[in-house]
Enzyme design. Structure first.
Site: not given
Ligand SMILES: O=C(O)c1ccccc1N[C@@H]1O[C@H](COP(=O)(O)O)[C@@H](O)[C@H]1O
Length: 216
Positions: A6, A132
């Site tokens: 993502c 998450d």
């Molecule tokens: O990635 C971002 O900046 C973000 C911002 C706001 C909501 C979701 C976001 N990303 C999503 O968060 C999870 C976990 O991210 P990480 O792997 O811990 O960095 C992931 O599912 C992204 O899709």
């Protein structure tokens, strides 16, 4: 194992990520995210994707109209609701497939059942439930891990939507996370980056190979 990476922000990097064998890439439209992509770049990324990689639009507290306009202009059919959106809100989104992100920690895990149930009651068949980490003051992309063991113990795999594990997943912990949680899919943003919004193809490749090691 379904694998999503993502927060892509350029066509070139999106194609590098596709070459590693991912199933989906996320396009983040949250204005406050370090991984936000503008609509025109998102449209170009979607246009360039191979047919076997699905683009998923990530939204945080946008309006129904904004989500419909952005997805229609970019050519996106599946979205990830990562804010405070309710089931009733999701029910207004028409034909879009919906992945609901739920932020979990040790204190709120018991709310998972009622949250998922509210979507069923509202008539929304979720394409996935993305778990998450719950980090105060942030909606996601924090690099923090969720409580894996609790999730494994609480998630009703038989009756709930496909479980997508997210939160702090990277090349070092992906195999352990999958062994413990046994999710349907996994998602990572910050764990495979060389800079915010820029994925490191070597790390993505290692992540995909760790995630798909014992299945497929
Ligand atoms: O990635 C971002 O900046 C973000 C911002 C706001 C909501 C979701 C976001 N990303 C999503 O968060 C999870 C976990 O991210 P990480 O792997 O811990 O960095 C992931 O599912 C992204 O899709």
């Amino acid at each position: 194992m379904w694998v999503k990476v993502c927060g892509l922000t350029s066509v070139k990097n999106a194609l590098q990520v596709c070459d590693t064998g991912v199933d989906a890439i996320g396009l983040n439209f949250y204005a406050k995210s370090k991984r936000r992509v503008d609509l025109e770049t998102a449209r170009q990324i979607v246009e360039s994707l191979p047919a076997n990689v699905e683009p998923i639009g990530l939204f945080v507290n946008h309006t129904v109209e904004e989500i419909q306009r952005v997805t229609s202009e970019a050519g996106i059919k599946t979205i990830q609701l990562h804010g405070d959106e309710t089931a009733e809100f999701a029910a207004q989104l028409g034909d879009l497939k919906i992945i609901r992100a739920i932020r979990i920690d040790e204190t709120n895990i018991k709310q998972l059942a009622s949250e998922i149930d509210s979507f069923r009651t509202a008539g929304v068949a979720l394409a996935g439930c993305l778990i998450d980490a719950n980090v105060q003051g942030s909606y996601g992309g924090t690099g923090h891990t969720a409580p894996w063991e609790m999730i494994a113990n609480h998630y009703d795999v038989e009756n709930w939507p496909p479980l997508i594990l997210a939160g702090g997943l990277n090349t070092k912990n992906i195999e352990a996370a999958i062994r413990m949680v046994q999710p349907w899919g996994v998602d990572t943003a910050s764990g495979v980056e060389s800079a915010p919004g820029m994925k490191d193809p070597t790390q993505v490749c290692e992540f995909v190979s760790g995630a798909t090691k014992e299945n497929d």
